[in-house]
Design a protein around this motif. Structure first.
Motif, PDB file in Angstrom:
ATOM      1  N   ASN A 271      -4.626   3.321   5.580  1.00  0.00           N
ATOM      2  CA  ASN A 271      -4.542   3.950   6.902  1.00  0.00           C
ATOM      3  C   ASN A 271      -5.608   5.038   7.076  1.00  0.00           C
TER       4      ASN A 271
ATOM      5  N   ASN B 271      -8.819   3.074   7.841  1.00  0.00           N
ATOM      6  CA  ASN B 271      -8.772   2.495   9.189  1.00  0.00           C
ATOM      7  C   ASN B 271      -8.991   3.562  10.249  1.00  0.00           C
ATOM      8  N   THR B 272      -8.377   4.741  10.052  1.00  0.00           N
ATOM      9  CA  THR B 272      -8.537   5.820  11.033  1.00  0.00           C
ATOM     10  C   THR B 272      -9.970   6.307  11.067  1.00  0.00           C
TER      11      THR B 272
ATOM     12  N   ASN C 181     -12.110   3.538  12.830  1.00  0.00           N
ATOM     13  CA  ASN C 181     -11.734   3.045  14.160  1.00  0.00           C
ATOM     14  C   ASN C 181     -11.564   4.145  15.208  1.00  0.00           C
ATOM     15  N   THR C 182     -11.785   5.376  14.850  1.00  0.00           N
ATOM     16  CA  THR C 182     -11.667   6.454  15.827  1.00  0.00           C
ATOM     17  C   THR C 182     -13.040   7.012  16.133  1.00  0.00           C
TER      18      THR C 182
ATOM     19  N   HIS D 238     -14.197   9.822  13.799  1.00  0.00           N
ATOM     20  CA  HIS D 238     -14.392   9.434  12.389  1.00  0.00           C
ATOM     21  C   HIS D 238     -13.855  10.532  11.464  1.00  0.00           C
TER      22      HIS D 238
ATOM     23  N   TYR E 225      -9.948  12.156   9.779  1.00  0.00           N
ATOM     24  CA  TYR E 225      -8.501  11.976   9.593  1.00  0.00           C
ATOM     25  C   TYR E 225      -7.946  13.217   8.895  1.00  0.00           C
TER      26      TYR E 225
ATOM     27  N   GLU F 292      -4.142  15.044   7.439  1.00  0.00           N
ATOM     28  CA  GLU F 292      -2.729  14.836   7.124  1.00  0.00           C
ATOM     29  C   GLU F 292      -2.153  16.063   6.430  1.00  0.00           C
TER      30      GLU F 292
END
Length: 482
Positions: free
Chosen positions: A121, A124-125, A128-129, A132, A134, A136
């Motif tokens: 994940n 992918n984030t 696909n964003t 670029h 992420y 958490e």
């Protein structure tokens, strides 16, 4: 305890304290919420700043390196520099290849098994964003970490590797500030609560004082006397409206009382006139017949004329005595002499009253030798005398009379009971027993018990009775000790 049962003063106290308490709790909740929001913003912005600064440092290393700038050479390019940058910014730096495998880390002894590859994940984030990037948050060993992932590029802006910055959220300083604020809030709330209690006390007195005055006036309102109006200055509009309403009610009540008294007085006189006329007609009829008989039979030559004249005279005197007795009974009932209250030993007065009858079948009982009360001696004697006469007259011929008089004290109340073994009171006569002119005897006006009830109620007392048909009746007089 239900709120509706509390006094207005208590409600004001409770409302003020609850208001301060709830406001303090609300401020504390808002402060904690604001603290959490500011803490999150602080850590996020701090991580962003560190991320930007570290990427600038890494870009500088990439521009100055002598190694070919490729993903495979990342461990060589940052072999020593990654530790320097991590030390300067006090944060761990992890570099992954574009497939998510760990290339190099500033953490000495990093276990490859635990951080070998990035999760799908994350990759992918990143790919696909538009940003670029992420980010958490996770909790490990009661510590919260905020991690950011993004690409680092070469001089031609080609993706070179994935940088990961695991940032430890240290809230000790902010938590200390929060605790200090909550402590100050607690002390402030206590001070405000004390001020609220004082304010509630004076406010309650200010609000309830006129209401208490109105309540006392209302409790003292009586139909049979002139009531005072309420005069309260400097009060609220609502209280003034209530006072005006009460004063108008007093005016209307006095007017109604006058009308009612006039109507009752006229009705009483009409009833009294009917009763007097009825009672007087009874002896007038035999008197008329006696006089008419005397006129017809009068003969001066009759040798028994003196004897007949004597008989006629006795008959007339007897009927005149009856009329005098009727007039005396009505006079006693209507006159009711003024009270001459004095401190009396009720036991002694009742005991001496029984000597009037001088009958062996009248028994006196009392659990005390002295019960002191404020009473009119004459009216007390009239009460006892009428009850005893009523009991004696209720005993039929052929039955051994028995009258028991008892005086006792119970809960600041004096009780006088008179019991007889007479014929008792029938069910249909019980509701009418204290009515004026009601009687079941062939003689008497039926005013004795009505007079007793009038006297007893004048002293704030009550008179009741229990009766069993054919076995007797017990009258109980109770009045408070003044």
């Amino acid at each position: 305890m239900k709120l509706k049962k509390l006094s207005l003063r208590t409600r004001i106290f409770v409302a003020m304290i609850l208001l301060v308490l709830l406001s303090s709790i609300l401020i504390a909740v808002v402060a904690i919420y604001q603290y959490n929001e500011e803490t999150q913003d602080y850590h996020k912005q701090r991580l962003d700043r560190k991320e930007i600064a570290i990427i600038r440092s890494l870009d500088f290393v990439i521009r100055e390196t002598s190694f070919p700038v490729t993903t495979e050479n990342v461990p060589l390019i940052f072999k020593m520099k990654i530790y320097e940058v991590s030390e300067v910014h006090n944060i761990q730096i992890n570099l992954y290849d574009l497939e998510g495998s760990l290339l190099i880390s500033s953490k000495a002894g990093l276990q490859q098994a635990t951080e070998k590859c990035l999760e799908p994940n994350v990759l992918n984030t990143l790919s696909n964003t538009a940003e670029h990037r992420y980010e958490e948050r996770r909790v490990e060993d009661n510590e919260t970490f905020r991690s950011s992932y993004r690409y680092i590029t070469d001089s031609k802006y080609k993706d070179l590797a994935i940088i990961n910055l695991p940032y430890l959220e240290n809230d000790d300083f902010l938590a200390k500030e929060l605790n200090e604020f909550l402590g100050r809030l607690l002390y402030t709330s206590l001070v405000v609560m004390l001020m609220a209690v004082a304010l509630a006390y004076f406010l309650a007195r200010y609000i309830t004082k006129p209401i208490k005055a109105i309540s006392e006036k209302m409790n003292a309102t009586r139909l049979e006397k002139r009531n005072e109006k309420i005069n309260i200055q400097d009060t609220s509009e609502e209280i003034s409206t209530l006072v005006d309403s009460y004063n108008r009610m007093i005016d209307e009540l006095e007017e109604s009382a006058v009308q009612l008294a006039t109507s009752e007085r006229e009705q009483a006189w009409r009833e009294m006139a009917k009763q007097v006329a009825h009672e007087i007609k009874n002896p007038l009829t035999p008197m008329r017949l006696t006089v008419q008989s005397f006129q017809r039979k009068f003969n001066p030559e009759d040798e028994n004329i003196h004897q007949k004249l004597d008989e006629y005279s006795k008959t007339l005197i007897q009927q005149i005595d009856t009329m005098s007795s009727i007039a005396g009974a009505f006079s006693n009932f209507a006159k009711m002499p003024a009270q001459k209250n004095e401190m009396l030993n009720v036991v002694e007065v009742v005991d001496l009253t029984l000597d009037i009858f001088n009958e062996n079948y009248i028994t006196f009982q009392s659990d005390k030798k002295k019960i002191i009360a404020k009473f009119d001696r004459t009216q007390l004697i009239r009460v006892v005398t009428n009850l005893i006469k009523n009991g004696i007259q209720a005993i039929p011929e052929g039955r051994q009379p028995k009258i028991v008089v008892n005086v006792s004290e119970e809960n600041e109340t004096i009780k006088i009971t008179v019991s007889d073994n007479g014929i008792g009171v029938s069910e249909e006569n019980k509701p009418k027993i204290f009515e004026p002119k009601f009687t079941t005897k062939s003689s008497g006006m039926g005013l004795g018990l009505a007079m007793v009830k009038n006297i007893v109620e004048t002293y704030g007392g009550t008179i009741t009775f229990v009766s069993q048909k054919g076995e007797g009746t017990t009258f109980t007089v109770a009045f408070p000790i003044n």
